[in-house]
Design a protein around this motif. Structure first.
Motif, PDB file in Angstrom:
ATOM      1  N   UNK A 139      29.577  55.117  37.209  1.00  0.00           N
ATOM      2  CA  UNK A 139      30.240  54.516  38.172  1.00  0.00           C
ATOM      3  C   UNK A 139      31.704  54.753  38.080  1.00  0.00           C
ATOM      4  N   UNK A 140      32.349  55.053  36.756  1.00  0.00           N
ATOM      5  CA  UNK A 140      33.762  55.107  36.806  1.00  0.00           C
ATOM      6  C   UNK A 140      34.123  56.382  36.161  1.00  0.00           C
ATOM      7  N   UNK A 141      33.376  57.152  35.630  1.00  0.00           N
ATOM      8  CA  UNK A 141      34.008  58.401  34.916  1.00  0.00           C
ATOM      9  C   UNK A 141      32.740  59.445  34.538  1.00  0.00           C
ATOM     10  N   UNK A 142      33.283  60.522  34.202  1.00  0.00           N
ATOM     11  CA  UNK A 142      32.319  61.703  33.960  1.00  0.00           C
ATOM     12  C   UNK A 142      32.475  62.143  32.716  1.00  0.00           C
ATOM     13  N   UNK A 143      31.457  62.355  31.643  1.00  0.00           N
ATOM     14  CA  UNK A 143      31.719  62.744  30.439  1.00  0.00           C
ATOM     15  C   UNK A 143      30.757  64.038  30.109  1.00  0.00           C
ATOM     16  N   UNK A 144      31.357  64.788  29.178  1.00  0.00           N
ATOM     17  CA  UNK A 144      30.379  65.906  28.637  1.00  0.00           C
ATOM     18  C   UNK A 144      30.193  65.892  27.183  1.00  0.00           C
ATOM     19  N   UNK A 145      28.917  65.495  26.664  1.00  0.00           N
ATOM     20  CA  UNK A 145      28.922  65.158  25.369  1.00  0.00           C
ATOM     21  C   UNK A 145      27.677  66.061  24.630  1.00  0.00           C
ATOM     22  N   UNK A 146      27.747  65.934  23.486  1.00  0.00           N
ATOM     23  CA  UNK A 146      26.804  66.673  22.457  1.00  0.00           C
ATOM     24  C   UNK A 146      26.436  65.693  21.384  1.00  0.00           C
ATOM     25  N   UNK A 147      25.204  65.552  21.052  1.00  0.00           N
ATOM     26  CA  UNK A 147      24.675  64.590  19.818  1.00  0.00           C
ATOM     27  C   UNK A 147      23.498  64.842  19.491  1.00  0.00           C
ATOM     28  N   UNK A 148      22.950  63.986  18.500  1.00  0.00           N
ATOM     29  CA  UNK A 148      21.552  64.036  18.142  1.00  0.00           C
ATOM     30  C   UNK A 148      20.636  62.970  18.638  1.00  0.00           C
ATOM     31  N   UNK A 149      21.243  61.946  19.391  1.00  0.00           N
ATOM     32  CA  UNK A 149      20.511  61.009  20.099  1.00  0.00           C
ATOM     33  C   UNK A 149      21.508  60.438  21.208  1.00  0.00           C
ATOM     34  N   UNK A 150      20.908  60.143  22.499  1.00  0.00           N
ATOM     35  CA  UNK A 150      21.739  59.355  23.324  1.00  0.00           C
ATOM     36  C   UNK A 150      20.953  58.331  23.718  1.00  0.00           C
ATOM     37  N   UNK A 151      21.516  57.079  23.413  1.00  0.00           N
ATOM     38  CA  UNK A 151      20.584  55.709  23.497  1.00  0.00           C
ATOM     39  C   UNK A 151      20.930  54.918  24.866  1.00  0.00           C
ATOM     40  N   UNK A 152      20.222  54.364  25.345  1.00  0.00           N
ATOM     41  CA  UNK A 152      20.152  53.518  26.514  1.00  0.00           C
ATOM     42  C   UNK A 152      20.129  52.059  26.316  1.00  0.00           C
ATOM     43  N   UNK A 153      21.205  51.468  26.096  1.00  0.00           N
ATOM     44  CA  UNK A 153      20.964  49.990  25.829  1.00  0.00           C
ATOM     45  C   UNK A 153      21.436  48.831  26.554  1.00  0.00           C
TER      46      UNK A 153
END
Length: 289
Positions: A179-193
């Motif tokens: 709701x605030x910003x956009x991100x382009x990312x790369x990683x081995x895991x994306x956690x939803x907490x």
């Protein structure tokens, strides 16, 4: 007062007969009207919904793993019933999160007698799945999927799959629009907490609260052996920190993946996604204190 006691007989590979005998004695001694439901793996959520309709219990106490609790979130929220949780699963992340450190017998007595509740946020994913504690795509989701396929249960089996998965990590690309910003990312895991820690006690999210109307993404950019060692030690010493983490806080968000990935929610694998939307259901679950 009426209580509905729900037990998952197979969670965590734990024999629950002694606990069940204790629960029956305790509630009979307290002259409490109670009803017992044992999960079968077939339409359990619908069965619980109907039982709450029929008996209108003041409290529903669930004995099982995190996935057992998650399975019943929809009827528990729908009926606005008070909820107690007896952790009897493999990793028991919610027990760590909510500091359920008493014995399972003492927890039951506390949930029976307590008049205090705390309202917790719940996350809605694509308006079809609910998340109370932690979810993720990537390494840990793969770990959970492999663990579920194993005929053996318990912490030893979990640990074996943990080391197998985390020594063969592969990164992937994804986009996050909050709701605030956009991100382009790369990683081995994306956690939803919604919570902070895995069931092992390893801290993942340092800023989250389960009743603040927000949730966090934790982008795990890379993990090596020293990170895992620090994570294990952090269970005993809060000064240890895991590097290569980025935390993104949001009220709502959409995640887009370059390729389909498994999503796990509260210890249960859901399905593969290339895109999903998340929003907060603020203070939706009444948890007994």
């Amino acid at each position: 007062m009426e209580i509905l006691l729900v037990i998952n007989p197979v969670s965590g590979d734990i024999n629950k007969s002694d606990f069940l005998d204790f629960a029956k004695r305790a509630m009979s001694k307290s002259k409490i009207d109670y009803h017992l439901y044992k999960t079968t793996g077939d339409k359990d959520c619908e069965e619980l919904d109907q039982l709450i309709d029929i008996y209108s219990p003041e409290k529903v106490i669930i004995a099982g793993g995190d996935g057992t609790l998650n399975m019943f979130l929809k009827p528990l929220i729908k009926h606005n019933v008070k909820v107690g949780f007896i952790p009897m699963g493999s990793a028991n992340g919610m027990a760590v999160e909510l500091d359920l450190t008493d014995s399972i017998e003492d927890l039951l007595i506390k949930f029976i007698t307590s008049k205090k509740t705390k309202s917790l946020d719940v996350l809605s994913i694509n308006d079809s799945h609910l998340l109370l504690h932690l979810g993720d795509i990537g390494a840990n989701a793969n770990l959970v999927a492999n663990y579920d396929k194993d005929e053996s249960r318990g912490m030893f089996t979990y640990a074996r799959h943990f080391w197998s998965e985390f020594k063969n990590l592969k990164s992937f690309e994804f986009d996050i629009k909050t709701d605030q910003k956009e991100y382009e990312r790369k990683g081995v895991m994306l956690a939803i907490c919604n919570g902070k820690k895995f069931g092992t006690g390893i801290p993942l999210n340092s800023v989250g609260k389960m009743d603040d109307g927000l949730f966090e993404f934790v982008v795990v950019k890379a993990i090596d052996f020293s990170d895992l060692l620090k994570g294990a030690l952090s269970k005993f010493d809060d000064e240890y920190e895991i590097e290569n983490l980025e935390t993104i806080q949001a009220k709502t968000a959409t995640v887009k993946l370059k390729q389909p990935k498994l999503l796990q929610i509260d210890g249960e694998v859901v399905e593969e996604f290339t895109e999903f939307h998340i929003k907060v259901l603020s203070k939706a679950l009444r948890f007994i204190q």
